[in-house]
Scaffold this motif. Sequence first.
Motif, PDB file in Angstrom:
ATOM      1  N   SER A   1       4.785  -6.925  -1.649  1.00  0.00           N
ATOM      2  CA  SER A   1       3.790  -7.859  -1.255  1.00  0.00           C
ATOM      3  C   SER A   1       3.992  -9.140  -1.544  1.00  0.00           C
ATOM      4  O   SER A   1       4.590  -9.662  -2.620  1.00  0.00           O
ATOM      5  CB  SER A   1       2.568  -7.494  -1.889  1.00  0.00           C
ATOM      6  OG  SER A   1       2.326  -6.167  -1.766  1.00  0.00           O
TER       7      SER A   1
ATOM      8  N   ILE B   1      -0.740  -8.415   1.401  1.00  0.00           N
ATOM      9  CA  ILE B   1       0.106  -8.652   2.520  1.00  0.00           C
ATOM     10  C   ILE B   1       1.381  -8.743   2.356  1.00  0.00           C
ATOM     11  O   ILE B   1       2.097  -9.268   1.302  1.00  0.00           O
ATOM     12  CB  ILE B   1      -0.285 -10.252   3.123  1.00  0.00           C
ATOM     13  CG1 ILE B   1      -1.880 -10.124   3.434  1.00  0.00           C
ATOM     14  CG2 ILE B   1       0.667 -10.516   4.442  1.00  0.00           C
ATOM     15  CD1 ILE B   1      -2.433 -11.527   3.688  1.00  0.00           C
ATOM     16  N   GLU B   2       2.206  -8.009   3.043  1.00  0.00           N
ATOM     17  CA  GLU B   2       3.674  -7.773   2.845  1.00  0.00           C
ATOM     18  C   GLU B   2       4.714  -8.945   3.269  1.00  0.00           C
ATOM     19  O   GLU B   2       3.810  -9.558   4.305  1.00  0.00           O
ATOM     20  CB  GLU B   2       3.879  -6.489   3.587  1.00  0.00           C
ATOM     21  CG  GLU B   2       3.639  -5.049   3.157  1.00  0.00           C
ATOM     22  CD  GLU B   2       3.624  -4.694   1.659  1.00  0.00           C
ATOM     23  OE1 GLU B   2       4.867  -4.912   1.294  1.00  0.00           O
ATOM     24  OE2 GLU B   2       2.599  -4.682   1.170  1.00  0.00           O
TER      25      GLU B   2
ATOM     26  N   GLU C   1       5.097  -9.788   7.151  1.00  0.00           N
ATOM     27  CA  GLU C   1       3.962  -9.202   7.952  1.00  0.00           C
ATOM     28  C   GLU C   1       3.229 -10.360   8.644  1.00  0.00           C
ATOM     29  O   GLU C   1       3.468 -11.601   8.442  1.00  0.00           O
ATOM     30  CB  GLU C   1       3.205  -8.496   7.197  1.00  0.00           C
ATOM     31  CG  GLU C   1       2.584  -7.152   7.747  1.00  0.00           C
ATOM     32  CD  GLU C   1       1.500  -6.820   6.716  1.00  0.00           C
ATOM     33  OE1 GLU C   1       0.988  -5.511   6.976  1.00  0.00           O
ATOM     34  OE2 GLU C   1       1.353  -7.145   5.464  1.00  0.00           O
ATOM     35  N   TRP C   2       2.576  -9.770   9.964  1.00  0.00           N
ATOM     36  CA  TRP C   2       1.598 -10.776  10.701  1.00  0.00           C
ATOM     37  C   TRP C   2       0.280 -10.105  10.527  1.00  0.00           C
ATOM     38  O   TRP C   2      -0.057  -9.230  11.001  1.00  0.00           O
ATOM     39  CB  TRP C   2       2.057 -11.028  11.869  1.00  0.00           C
ATOM     40  CG  TRP C   2       1.505 -11.808  12.788  1.00  0.00           C
ATOM     41  CD1 TRP C   2       0.149 -12.365  12.728  1.00  0.00           C
ATOM     42  CD2 TRP C   2       1.601 -12.263  14.213  1.00  0.00           C
ATOM     43  NE1 TRP C   2      -0.248 -13.000  13.640  1.00  0.00           N
ATOM     44  CE2 TRP C   2       0.792 -13.141  14.632  1.00  0.00           C
ATOM     45  CE3 TRP C   2       2.986 -12.238  14.833  1.00  0.00           C
ATOM     46  CZ2 TRP C   2       1.046 -13.724  15.673  1.00  0.00           C
ATOM     47  CZ3 TRP C   2       2.960 -13.032  15.924  1.00  0.00           C
ATOM     48  CH2 TRP C   2       1.953 -13.881  16.524  1.00  0.00           C
ATOM     49  N   VAL C   3      -0.615 -10.906   9.607  1.00  0.00           N
ATOM     50  CA  VAL C   3      -1.797 -10.181   9.331  1.00  0.00           C
ATOM     51  C   VAL C   3      -2.962 -11.384   9.707  1.00  0.00           C
ATOM     52  O   VAL C   3      -3.165 -12.305   9.035  1.00  0.00           O
ATOM     53  CB  VAL C   3      -2.041  -9.656   7.727  1.00  0.00           C
ATOM     54  CG1 VAL C   3      -3.349  -9.143   7.574  1.00  0.00           C
ATOM     55  CG2 VAL C   3      -1.110  -9.019   7.346  1.00  0.00           C
TER      56      VAL C   3
ATOM     57  N   ASN D   1       7.304 -15.618  13.020  1.00  0.00           N
ATOM     58  CA  ASN D   1       7.333 -14.059  12.679  1.00  0.00           C
ATOM     59  C   ASN D   1       8.454 -13.541  12.655  1.00  0.00           C
ATOM     60  O   ASN D   1       8.826 -12.606  11.859  1.00  0.00           O
ATOM     61  CB  ASN D   1       6.138 -13.459  13.074  1.00  0.00           C
ATOM     62  CG  ASN D   1       5.772 -12.008  12.351  1.00  0.00           C
ATOM     63  OD1 ASN D   1       5.992 -11.190  13.183  1.00  0.00           O
ATOM     64  ND2 ASN D   1       5.656 -12.298  11.311  1.00  0.00           N
TER      65      ASN D   1
ATOM     66  N   THR E   1       6.112 -15.007   6.965  1.00  0.00           N
ATOM     67  CA  THR E   1       4.775 -14.170   6.912  1.00  0.00           C
ATOM     68  C   THR E   1       3.683 -15.186   7.496  1.00  0.00           C
ATOM     69  O   THR E   1       3.468 -16.274   7.268  1.00  0.00           O
ATOM     70  CB  THR E   1       4.372 -13.909   5.479  1.00  0.00           C
ATOM     71  OG1 THR E   1       5.474 -13.293   4.829  1.00  0.00           O
ATOM     72  CG2 THR E   1       3.098 -12.938   5.455  1.00  0.00           C
TER      73      THR E   1
ATOM     74  N   SER F   1      -0.841  -9.450  15.923  1.00  0.00           N
ATOM     75  CA  SER F   1      -0.652  -9.221  14.738  1.00  0.00           C
ATOM     76  C   SER F   1      -0.369  -7.601  14.492  1.00  0.00           C
ATOM     77  O   SER F   1      -0.844  -6.813  15.193  1.00  0.00           O
ATOM     78  CB  SER F   1      -1.696  -9.844  13.713  1.00  0.00           C
ATOM     79  OG  SER F   1      -3.026  -9.425  14.480  1.00  0.00           O
ATOM     80  N   ASP F   2       0.443  -7.673  13.386  1.00  0.00           N
ATOM     81  CA  ASP F   2       0.650  -6.130  12.657  1.00  0.00           C
ATOM     82  C   ASP F   2      -0.592  -5.600  12.258  1.00  0.00           C
ATOM     83  O   ASP F   2      -0.652  -4.341  12.512  1.00  0.00           O
ATOM     84  CB  ASP F   2       1.546  -6.099  11.863  1.00  0.00           C
ATOM     85  CG  ASP F   2       2.926  -7.015  11.947  1.00  0.00           C
ATOM     86  OD1 ASP F   2       3.263  -6.814  13.234  1.00  0.00           O
ATOM     87  OD2 ASP F   2       3.711  -7.749  11.380  1.00  0.00           O
ATOM     88  N   ARG F   3      -1.286  -6.241  11.477  1.00  0.00           N
ATOM     89  CA  ARG F   3      -2.459  -5.718  10.796  1.00  0.00           C
ATOM     90  C   ARG F   3      -3.732  -6.759  11.143  1.00  0.00           C
ATOM     91  O   ARG F   3      -3.561  -7.934  11.287  1.00  0.00           O
ATOM     92  CB  ARG F   3      -2.289  -5.465   9.419  1.00  0.00           C
ATOM     93  CG  ARG F   3      -1.771  -4.024   9.148  1.00  0.00           C
ATOM     94  CD  ARG F   3      -2.223  -3.825   7.519  1.00  0.00           C
ATOM     95  NE  ARG F   3      -1.360  -4.877   6.892  1.00  0.00           N
ATOM     96  CZ  ARG F   3      -2.007  -4.973   5.555  1.00  0.00           C
ATOM     97  NH1 ARG F   3      -3.185  -4.476   5.176  1.00  0.00           N
ATOM     98  NH2 ARG F   3      -1.411  -5.856   4.933  1.00  0.00           N
TER      99      ARG F   3
ATOM    100  N   LYS G   1      -4.148  -1.348  11.114  1.00  0.00           N
ATOM    101  CA  LYS G   1      -3.240  -1.691  12.109  1.00  0.00           C
ATOM    102  C   LYS G   1      -4.073  -2.407  13.315  1.00  0.00           C
ATOM    103  O   LYS G   1      -5.203  -1.945  13.600  1.00  0.00           O
ATOM    104  CB  LYS G   1      -2.292  -0.382  12.823  1.00  0.00           C
ATOM    105  CG  LYS G   1      -1.465   0.079  11.781  1.00  0.00           C
ATOM    106  CD  LYS G   1      -0.420   0.887  12.334  1.00  0.00           C
ATOM    107  CE  LYS G   1       0.735   1.256  11.671  1.00  0.00           C
ATOM    108  NZ  LYS G   1       0.932   2.616  11.933  1.00  0.00           N
TER     109      LYS G   1
END
Lengths: 321, 268
Positions: free
Chosen positions: B2, B27-28, B31-33, B184, B189, B203-205, B219
């Motif tokens: 994370s 958030i990893e 990642e795209w959150v 990304n 991130t 986004s991923d999430r 997701k």
Amino acid sequence: MKNIVIGRYVPGNSFLYSMDPRTKLIALIVLMVAAFLIQSFAHMLVALLLVTSLLIFGKISVKRVYLGLRPLMFLLFFTFIFQILFNQEGDEIFVLPLHYTALSIFAAVAVAVFWFATKKRVRFKLLYFLITVVAIFAVFHFIDFGFLFARGTFRVFEEGLSTAFFIMVRLIIIIMLSTILTITTKPTDLNLGLERVLKPLGIVRINTEEIAMIISIALRYIPTLLDEANKIMLAQASRGVDFQEGKLKDKVVQIISLLVPMFIISFQRSDDLANAMEARSFVPGQPRTRLHVLTWKRLDTVAMVVSFLALTFVIVSRVVL
Amino acid sequence: MSVIEIENVSFTYHGDKRALDNVSLSIEKGEWVSILGHNGSGKSTLSKLIVGLLKPQSGTIRVDGITLSASTVRDIRKRVGIVFQNPDNQFVGVTVRDDIAFGLENLQIERPEMIERIEHYAKKVDMYPYLNKEPHALSGGQKQRVAIAGILAMKTDVIIFDEATAMLDPEGRERVMEFMRTLNREGTTIIPITHEMKEAVMSDRIVVLKDGKVLKADKSENILKDKETLERSNLELLLPLEIMHYMNENGIDNPSLKEFLWQLSLNG
């Protein structure tokens, strides 16, 4: 409104442009002091001549400098007249008998009224005013008939004339020098130069970098805020506010309707800006590296030496004379 | 691993109601959150908390394993950059060059390196020809790209886009979205904070915030279709998905049309 020019910088290319802003700032101060210390009539004329030649060799348009002088014309003129009228020391060098008769007073008033009625249509206002003043004196001098009330004399004294001359030339030199500085130096360079010149103030714990940062942000936001003011004025105008017309009382209300939103918007902006600056690692007072560096050239050394020599010469001649 | 961990964070503005109430999320790296929420959901507060512009009343925030505190805030700001909403209010420099340099000057990067980075990142956001331009000669989208370059030049691992496209025209918005995609892909991130569904599709999430609480985090494909959650947080479904819902509710079965609508919504 979008293309507003901040300061009076005019792009160009001459030795004045390639000089370091620090040099220009210090030289300006040194030469100003010199101009104030000059006592001899001949030296003053030489100084004026030198500054004018600086304009010519520095390829600065005389018109620009004249534009810089123009707002101060009235002040210059006023101090000149004031000195001539009220400084009554030294020998009389000019005597003009005046006659106050019914006819001459009537004629003088007529001239004044004519001047007042036509002044808006004349291009060279100051010159026109001068001619009018001379005309009034001429009226009082030459019309010596027609029911005489009293006689008077207009006297000019040596001391008055020379003081008037010195003050005027000094002011002109100072304004010309500072106009040269602002025309040939970008506001950002000037700001950087000022920061470096004032650096010794760090001893008394004045952070000049912070002051320079404030000035540069102010410079950056002047066009943005002007734009904003324009928008608000249009918005208010569309609601029926008329910024051009109205009595003084109405004008105050109109200005408030502009100032209040401007005030609030500026505070919101500065809050946002402070966040953005902090988020990009800005910490007030912390050391920073700088993208812009000032480079001292041989030209700067020469300019520095010349200005200090000028000052020394003035001081020495003052002591000797 | 994370990169951002937020644990039980609460925040109240002076004398106001809770802006954030016991929020936890992680958030990893890479990642795209998207953080999605309506006005007043606390989403902007969250972004300010992450970079230490605000201090939470309770809870902890960790970036790259570093716990945010007064002594670590400078380290954290080296890792997380924010692009704010108003392009004008984050332009610090007198010219584009000065503005990109601002963050580098603060990080005390040496001048030769600074010049190199400015040119590199100005090229990257297609603003190289404008390096000497002043902000009032630029469009909103161009200013926003300069802001992105300014943050990229600082080489942060995480970039938060706090409603960064809200004040842009469609073209400017598309450009900024494009940069999010490229960045990304290169491993940065990306955390867009927005109320626009369109901006969240890629986004991923998606984390949906409502009244300072995390309503749902899942997701993107699940959230995008989740009409109930979106409606509860006053957000609108994308039009193709709205049609899909209508089809489901009325028993219209057409798998190929559904697939088409789904693709349509993903492409914005």
